[in-house]
Design a protein around this motif. Structure first.
Motif, PDB file in Angstrom:
ATOM      1  N   THR A  13       0.808  -1.225   0.000  1.00 27.16           N
ATOM      2  CA  THR A  13       0.000   0.000   0.000  1.00 27.16           C
ATOM      3  C   THR A  13       0.836   1.268   0.000  1.00 27.16           C
ATOM      4  N   SER A  51     -13.817  -3.219 -16.249  1.00 26.03           N
ATOM      5  CA  SER A  51     -13.934  -2.844 -14.838  1.00 26.03           C
ATOM      6  C   SER A  51     -13.495  -3.943 -13.886  1.00 26.03           C
ATOM      7  N   ILE A  52     -14.063  -5.126 -14.042  1.00 26.19           N
ATOM      8  CA  ILE A  52     -13.725  -6.221 -13.135  1.00 26.19           C
ATOM      9  C   ILE A  52     -13.251  -7.409 -13.960  1.00 26.19           C
ATOM     10  N   GLY A  54     -10.448  -9.246 -12.573  1.00 29.81           N
ATOM     11  CA  GLY A  54      -9.705 -10.061 -11.614  1.00 29.81           C
ATOM     12  C   GLY A  54      -8.200  -9.951 -11.726  1.00 29.81           C
ATOM     13  N   TYR A  76      -3.199  -2.600  -7.649  1.00 25.71           N
ATOM     14  CA  TYR A  76      -4.444  -2.957  -6.967  1.00 25.71           C
ATOM     15  C   TYR A  76      -5.216  -3.976  -7.783  1.00 25.71           C
ATOM     16  N   TYR A  77      -6.157  -4.624  -7.126  1.00 25.90           N
ATOM     17  CA  TYR A  77      -7.133  -5.479  -7.787  1.00 25.90           C
ATOM     18  C   TYR A  77      -8.435  -4.696  -7.846  1.00 25.90           C
ATOM     19  N   PRO A  78      -9.044  -4.529  -9.015  1.00 23.98           N
ATOM     20  CA  PRO A  78     -10.289  -3.778  -9.106  1.00 23.98           C
ATOM     21  C   PRO A  78     -11.414  -4.489  -8.343  1.00 23.98           C
ATOM     22  N   SER A  79     -12.322  -3.710  -7.808  1.00 20.42           N
ATOM     23  CA  SER A  79     -13.451  -4.266  -7.061  1.00 20.42           C
ATOM     24  C   SER A  79     -14.763  -3.839  -7.731  1.00 20.42           C
ATOM     25  N   ALA A  80     -15.865  -4.351  -7.227  1.00 16.59           N
ATOM     26  CA  ALA A  80     -17.183  -3.992  -7.758  1.00 16.59           C
ATOM     27  C   ALA A  80     -17.437  -2.502  -7.613  1.00 16.59           C
ATOM     28  N   GLN A  81     -16.888  -1.868  -6.581  1.00 15.08           N
ATOM     29  CA  GLN A  81     -17.052  -0.426  -6.383  1.00 15.08           C
ATOM     30  C   GLN A  81     -16.404   0.362  -7.517  1.00 15.08           C
ATOM     31  N   ASP A  82     -15.344  -0.169  -8.111  1.00 17.27           N
ATOM     32  CA  ASP A  82     -14.657   0.517  -9.199  1.00 17.27           C
ATOM     33  C   ASP A  82     -15.504   0.569 -10.470  1.00 17.27           C
TER      34      ASP A  82
END
Length: 84
Positions: A13, A51-52, A54, A76-82
């Protein structure tokens, strides 16, 4: 101590470890953290990738100004929020 999972999160991070055990050390650490926070910037961008998917997304932050230190996470790994 570097096999501790916390150090892996710190490295991923862009953070730095700061462990203190007495009041004077804690006060100095807090002052250092407050100084860093006053000189930070937040960067944002939009990816052209799905977007997602993985996949890990690498981040490479560079500045063209001598004497500046860049502290950033490696990616980073993208998430559903992205996706929103």
């Amino acid at each position: 101590m570097y096999d501790n999972l916390l150090y892996k999160y710190i490295a991923a991070t862009g953070g730095t470890p700061d462990s203190e055990s007495n009041l004077n050390g804690i006060e100095k650490s807090y002052a250092h953290i407050a100084e860093e926070a006053r000189t930070q910037y937040t960067l944002g961008y939009y990816s052209h990738q799905p977007s997602i998917d993985g996949k890990f997304r690498k981040i490479d932050v560079r500045v063209d100004r001598p004497g500046l230190e860049v502290i950033a996470k490696t990616g980073y790994y993208p998430s559903a929020q992205d996706a929103h």
